[in-house]
Write an enzyme that holds these catalytic residues in place. Structure first.
Site, short mmCIF file in Angstrom:
data_model
loop_
_atom_site.label_atom_id
_atom_site.label_comp_id
_atom_site.label_asym_id
_atom_site.label_seq_id
_atom_site.Cartn_x
_atom_site.Cartn_y
_atom_site.Cartn_z
N ARG A 1 -29.19 -4.07 17.13
CA ARG A 1 -28.18 -3.66 16.16
C ARG A 1 -28.83 -3.21 14.86
NH1 ARG A 1 -30.31 -5.95 12.70
NH2 ARG A 1 -30.37 -8.15 12.21
N ASP B 1 -26.28 -11.38 14.60
CA ASP B 1 -27.01 -10.61 15.61
C ASP B 1 -26.46 -10.84 17.01
OD1 ASP B 1 -28.47 -10.09 13.38
OD2 ASP B 1 -30.31 -11.07 14.05
MG MG Z 1 -34.29 -11.54 15.29
#
Ligand code: MG
Ligand code: ADP
Length: 404
Positions: A36, A185
């Site tokens: 990402r 994340d």
């Molecule tokens: Mg990382």
């Protein structure tokens, strides 16, 4: 613009080839999970704040098959990790925990096995391959965790939802990789959609997709070629300082604090703690405002917030570095650039730039010039490759200038 990124197909082929070479058969299960880029909202996730990341067409692939018994064999195709690249371990049969160890990269896999929500995990053999640069701030770690989790789901379904999956992967990073990361994340790797950013409320875990579909605008990701290590002490130190600030303010987290609260309490905290808290409080505000701007296509306004965010990360949070600052300055010199900032945890990694499509080539050239210069001056690791363009689907696309 240059050639397309080796998208899923290329990495998948690489993983299949290595699997056949290693195990002499074809894998039965093939999965992937994306890396990402975070558009704004840095170091806010572990403060219960907002973040605005977007999934990329850079992915980690896991291919493999169940193996009778309790043995696990994993091999990574990535040359860029601690040796050995083939690791074998046994799944404990008595429910005792799977301890982290050497090499470090295997701990991300062990952690996910440990936190998988439908134990006991069966034995398996698998190959990992990734187009996400490791330690580049584009979250190769979460894409590895989420891909491994998805792989395990194919072997033995679990009962959790997307959020439970992201939380299990975050736990893996905490307990086995030693990185006390927030939820951003893992959540965007699980929930990210093509051609959308995701506004995530890291307290409620609510994720709102924001369509990005303007063909005249581009998100450019530039790799500084400086590798960060989040397993060092800086990241945990920032997290601790934020908790200290929240405690002085008498709040559960900095999400609940205003700038007025902070100013009132300034005399009761040291200068560094004050600066860290000031970054977080304002960055959370910027992220919420930024998501509204992006929704309406107010790119100039969004770009200004990106620059404010970078300045704050550099001066107040102190997680930028010279190379990232230089790339941001270079981007901002180009006509048609709305804004630019470091992205990810910092101390190296990538910058993200929002700009008009017609300015992309110019911006890449300008940043490459700078990179060549800095490569010469600090004799980094040599050559600068062609910039790579990355189509993330829909009409708006991201481009990586990959100098790895
Ligand atoms: Mg990382
Ligand atoms: P980022 O997530 O920004 O890329 P991190 O430091 O959080 O950086 O995670 C990078 C680490 O994750 C690597 O050093 C390695 O241990 C592990 N890792 C990520 N992808 C792979 C992979 N494909 N193969 C082996 N290890 C990987």
């Amino acid at each position: 613009m240059a050639s397309p990124v080796p998208a899923v197909g290329g990495v998948l082929e690489e993983a299949r080839r290595l699997y056949r070479q290693t195990f002499g058969s074809c894998p039965q299960v093939e999965v992937c999970a994306p890396g990402r880029v975070n558009l704004i909202g840095e170091h806010t996730d572990y403060n219960d704040g907002f973040v605005l990341p977007m999934a990329l067409a850079l992915v980690t692939v896991v291919v493999g098959s169940p193996d009778p018994g309790r043995a696990v064999t994993i091999v990574t195709a990535n040359q860029d990790v601690e040796e050995p690249r083939r690791v074998e371990f046994n799944l404990p049969s008595d429910g005792s925990p799977l301890s982290p160890g050497k090499p470090g990269w295997a701990n991300y896999v062990k952690g996910v096995v440990q936190h998988y929500r439908a134990p006991p995990v069966p034995g398996f053999k698998a190959v990992i391959a990734s187009s996400v640069p490791l330690g580049g701030g584009l979250s190769s770690s979460a894409s590895l965790e989420v891909a491994v989790y998805t792989f395990l789901q194919q072997l033995q379904p679990d009962d959790g939802d997307a959020v439970a999956k992201a939380v299990a992967c975050q736990q893996a990073e905490h307990t086995h990789a030693g990185v006390p990361c927030g939820i951003m994340d893992q959540l965007v790797s699980v929930l990210g959609q093509e051609a959308h950013a995701l506004l995530i409320d890291c307290r409620s875990m609510e994720a709102t997709p924001i369509p990005l579909s303007d063909p005249s605008v581009v998100i450019l990701i530039t790799n500084s070629n400086v590798k960060h290590s989040l397993t060092g002490s800086e990241y945990p130190a920032r997290r601790k300082q934020c908790m200290e600030a929240a405690s002085v303010l008498g709040r559960q987290s900095l999400r609940d604090a205003t700038l007025e609260d902070l100013e009132d309490a300034r005399s009761r905290m040291d200068e560094v703690t004050y600066r860290r808290a000031r970054h977080v409080i304002l960055e959370i505000q910027r992220t919420v405002r930024g998501s509204e701007f992006l929704k309406k296509g107010f790119y100039e306004e969004f770009g200004k917030l990106m620059v404010e965010s970078h300045d704050s990360l550099r001066d107040l949070y102190e997680v930028s570095c010279g190379e990232l600052d230089q790339l941001v300055s270079a981007a901002l010199e180009v006509d048609g650039v709305f804004g630019s900032r470091m992205t990810g945890g910092g101390f190296g990694g990538c910058t993200v730039t929002l700009l008009q499509a017609h300015a992309v080539d110019k911006a890449i050239l300008h940043m490459q010039m700078l990179n060549l210069n800095s490569t010469e001056s600090n004799s980094n690791n040599g050559s600068v490759h062609d910039p790579v363009s990355l189509n993330v689907g829909g009409e708006l696309y991201a481009t990586t200038l990959d100098t790895l």
